[in-house]
Scaffold this motif. Structure first.
Motif: not given
Length: 184
Positions: A34, A40, A63, A67, A72, A74, A103
């Motif tokens: 991910c 990230t 998010a 993107k 990304n 999480v 996500f």
């Protein structure tokens, strides 16, 4: 509401790996799967915290906005579900659907990952660069439940923009404030 600040993990720290259940797909996810091309964001959240409920709409917007820029996102919940059953994995799935999370929403049952990230509160935000080195940690913005400041995600957005443009991210970063992680 408890007001617990972030512990502010040292900048440059390499993101600890994980292998956690994604409650939205019922599969296990590791960090490398991910990781974003540019960066990230890892957010420690939970279902019931008023601070998380407050920031959810802006977290989803950020998010979705970033993107396409190679980032990304999480989310991880590490709360003790025995004493806080409202944070159970089946309810995490429901929260992810209701809030239209784009996500993964991962369950850290052992709480080992929260400890590895030195997470202290929900929400707690971490931005790692393409090499998975920490470049930002702290608050989304200055908005809190009831303080009248509108949500805009300015602190996290500024860090994402700087990373995207290859610019220096301001090392003066404000800790997030939220509910403490519910430790076992």
């Amino acid at each position: 509401m408890a007001r617990t600040p972030s512990n502010m993990l040292a900048l440059g720290t390499v993101a600890p790996n994980f292998n956690l259940l994604d409650t939205t797909t019922d599969t296990f996810i590791v960090l490398d799967s991910c990781k974003g091309e540019k960066g990230t964001v890892i957010a420690f959240i939970c279902n019931h915290c008023p601070f998380v409920i407050h920031v959810n709409p802006e977290l989803v917007k950020i998010a979705n906005d970033y993107k396409s820029k190679g980032f990304n996102f999480v989310a991880i919940s590490s709360n003790d579900v025995i004493n806080y059953p409202q944070d159970a994995p089946d309810l995490m799935t429901k929260v992810a659907i209701e809030n239209k999370y784009s996500f993964p929403y991962l369950y850290d049952e052992s709480q080992e990952i929260a400890k590895a990230y030195d997470a202290a509160c929900t929400p707690d935000f971490y931005l790692f660069n393409s090499d998975l080195k920490l470049v930002y940690r702290g608050q989304l913005d200055d908005s809190r439940p009831g303080n009248g400041i509108p949500l805009n995600g300015s602190d996290l957005r500024n860090a994402l923009d700087a990373l995207y443009k290859g610019e220096l991210i301001n090392p003066e970063q404000k800790p997030s404030i939220g509910c403490n992680i519910k430790w076992k």
